[in-house]
Design a protein around this motif. Structure first.
Motif, PDB file in Angstrom:
ATOM      1  N   PRO A 184       0.730  -1.206  -0.028  1.00 41.24           N
ATOM      2  CA  PRO A 184      -0.162   0.050   0.138  1.00 41.24           C
ATOM      3  C   PRO A 184       0.728   1.205  -0.123  1.00 41.24           C
ATOM      4  O   PRO A 184       1.771   1.565   0.754  1.00 41.24           O
ATOM      5  N   THR A 185       0.600   2.211  -1.017  1.00 40.16           N
ATOM      6  CA  THR A 185       1.212   3.393  -1.088  1.00 40.16           C
ATOM      7  C   THR A 185       0.380   4.596  -1.299  1.00 40.16           C
ATOM      8  O   THR A 185       0.561   5.725  -0.623  1.00 40.16           O
ATOM      9  N   TYR A 186      -0.792   4.409  -1.974  1.00 43.57           N
ATOM     10  CA  TYR A 186      -1.725   5.421  -2.292  1.00 43.57           C
ATOM     11  C   TYR A 186      -2.679   5.625  -1.071  1.00 43.57           C
ATOM     12  O   TYR A 186      -2.990   4.649  -0.299  1.00 43.57           O
ATOM     13  N   GLU A 187      -3.397   6.637  -0.901  1.00 44.21           N
ATOM     14  CA  GLU A 187      -4.362   6.889   0.146  1.00 44.21           C
ATOM     15  C   GLU A 187      -5.437   5.858  -0.175  1.00 44.21           C
ATOM     16  O   GLU A 187      -5.934   5.529   1.024  1.00 44.21           O
ATOM     17  N   TRP A 188      -6.022   5.517  -1.169  1.00 44.34           N
ATOM     18  CA  TRP A 188      -7.064   4.645  -1.378  1.00 44.34           C
ATOM     19  C   TRP A 188      -6.674   3.295  -0.968  1.00 44.34           C
ATOM     20  O   TRP A 188      -7.437   2.454  -0.814  1.00 44.34           O
ATOM     21  N   GLU A 189      -5.238   2.699  -0.891  1.00 50.14           N
ATOM     22  CA  GLU A 189      -4.874   1.733  -0.434  1.00 50.14           C
ATOM     23  C   GLU A 189      -4.644   1.541   1.199  1.00 50.14           C
ATOM     24  O   GLU A 189      -4.653   0.416   1.526  1.00 50.14           O
ATOM     25  N   ILE A 190      -4.455   2.753   1.468  1.00 50.02           N
ATOM     26  CA  ILE A 190      -3.877   2.922   3.086  1.00 50.02           C
ATOM     27  C   ILE A 190      -5.232   2.962   3.856  1.00 50.02           C
ATOM     28  O   ILE A 190      -5.282   2.680   5.031  1.00 50.02           O
ATOM     29  N   LYS A 191      -6.285   3.956   3.456  1.00 50.13           N
ATOM     30  CA  LYS A 191      -7.334   4.104   4.206  1.00 50.13           C
ATOM     31  C   LYS A 191      -8.767   3.543   3.456  1.00 50.13           C
ATOM     32  O   LYS A 191      -8.863   3.781   2.371  1.00 50.13           O
ATOM     33  N   GLY A 192      -9.607   3.032   4.154  1.00 52.87           N
ATOM     34  CA  GLY A 192     -10.740   2.273   3.516  1.00 52.87           C
ATOM     35  C   GLY A 192     -11.332   1.454   4.570  1.00 52.87           C
ATOM     36  O   GLY A 192     -11.478   1.908   5.581  1.00 52.87           O
ATOM     37  N   TRP A 193     -12.287   0.452   3.921  1.00 53.25           N
ATOM     38  CA  TRP A 193     -12.896  -0.507   4.785  1.00 53.25           C
ATOM     39  C   TRP A 193     -12.034  -1.340   5.868  1.00 53.25           C
ATOM     40  O   TRP A 193     -12.247  -1.374   7.268  1.00 53.25           O
ATOM     41  N   VAL A 194     -10.730  -1.713   5.286  1.00 50.77           N
ATOM     42  CA  VAL A 194      -9.770  -2.223   6.103  1.00 50.77           C
ATOM     43  C   VAL A 194      -8.520  -1.634   5.693  1.00 50.77           C
ATOM     44  O   VAL A 194      -8.333  -1.494   4.547  1.00 50.77           O
ATOM     45  N   ASP A 195      -7.721  -0.784   6.640  1.00 47.46           N
ATOM     46  CA  ASP A 195      -6.691  -0.085   6.184  1.00 47.46           C
ATOM     47  C   ASP A 195      -5.417  -1.062   5.681  1.00 47.46           C
ATOM     48  O   ASP A 195      -5.309  -2.148   6.557  1.00 47.46           O
TER      49      ASP A 195
END
Length: 305
Positions: free
Chosen positions: A262-273
């Motif tokens: 994970p490097t982008y914001e949408w990979e880092i923050k979501g339903w499961v971070d």
């Protein structure tokens, strides 16, 4: 790669998701963990979807693309929960084609136990469910018995060795085990894991198969997902393992470092971070595309030229 001389070129990623949740409907909360297969030049994606209107943990949606990047979603799911063992969700598909039949492994979830299931199709839209692959599995997950997930089938029979003439599948979501089959429907598993977490690496908590395994000159290649603790934070990253062509339980090479993280914001923050989770792989127009879930909410692409 560990124990081998294979050099894996770095993956490139698209900076934005290629698919996001819809405003309404069965995929309005999360859309992630996609299988892909190429049929007559069209990329067919089967993805896990969750709705903001209920607490079902997964339905399987369908989307189509000519270029591998821009997809059009089918308006309704193609697989929904039906049976007691999947009443809370059908999750995380992986798809292979053998002959004229498509074989999908997926997870059926009843609210307590995840079980690896199988479905078959002739057209990728209408699916015949074949049930749970392993009713009993002697390795509990977090105290839950008979827990199985994540089946990555090699879509060709082995030509040599103990498993000559059989199909194999890597499966599991804590360790990875091997199963084998004569017909792709009925499977037997080997009790000793073939891939386990490593204490001081990126994959120190769990390992789990990614897309279907594939054969290369140097061995059977399995891209795998993993979780590891990093400064007290749990992060999901992907690696590669290579197994011997004659003995698919024998690991011959493995990533020292992750191929995707994970490097982008949408990979880092979501339903499961902090999650990237690969389930689809396809070769298209000179690239190898890897399709993955980002933070259990979006679908992204990484690729090798």
């Amino acid at each position: 790669m560990q124990d081998g001389n294979a050099v894996v070129p770095p993956l490139k990623k698209l900076s934005e998701p290629i698919l996001s949740p819809s405003k309404e409907g069965f995929d309005s909360k999360n859309i992630y963990n996609p299988a892909v297969i190429k049929e007559r030049g069209t990329i067919v994606m089967l993805y896990r979807a969750e709705s903001k209107n209920d607490n079902i943990t997964g339905r399987i949606g369908l989307a189509l693309s000519e270029d591998g990047v821009h997809f059009i979603k089918h308006p309704e799911p193609v697989i929904e929960p039906e049976y007691s063992w999947e009443k809370k969700g059908v999750e995380d598909p992986r798809v292979v084609k053998v002959g004229k039949t498509y074989y999908m492994t997926y997870t059926g979830y009843d609210g307590k136990t995840a079980k690896l299931c199988l479905a078959t199709s002739k057209n990728l839209v209408e699916w015949k469910k074949r049930g749970v692959l392993f009713d009993e599995f002697p390795f509990p997950k977090n105290g839950t018995p008979n827990w199985t997930k994540s089946g990555a089938i090699l879509p060709e029979k082995l030509k040599k060795g103990e498993f000559k003439g059989k199909y194999i599948m890597y499966f599991g979501d804590s360790n990875i085990w091997l199963a084998y089959s004569d017909d792709l429907i009925n499977w037997e598993f080997i009790e000793e894991p073939v891939l386990t977490p490593r204490k001081d690496k990126f994959d120190n908590i769990l390992v789990e198969p990614g897309p279907p395994a594939f054969m290369m000159d140097f061995g059977i290649v399995l891209i795998y997902n993993s979780a590891g603790l990093e400064n007290g934070v749990r992060k999901y990253k992907a690696g590669i393992a290579v197994f011997d062509k004659e003995n698919p339980t024998k690991l011959i090479a493995r990533s020292e470092k992750p191929i995707l993280e994970p490097t982008y914001e949408w990979e880092i923050k979501g339903w499961v971070d902090n999650v990237v989770f690969i389930e689809g792989l396809v070769e298209h127009e000179g690239r190898i595309y890897l399709y993955y879930g980002g933070a259990d909410r979006y679908i992204g692409i990484a690729y090798w030229e």
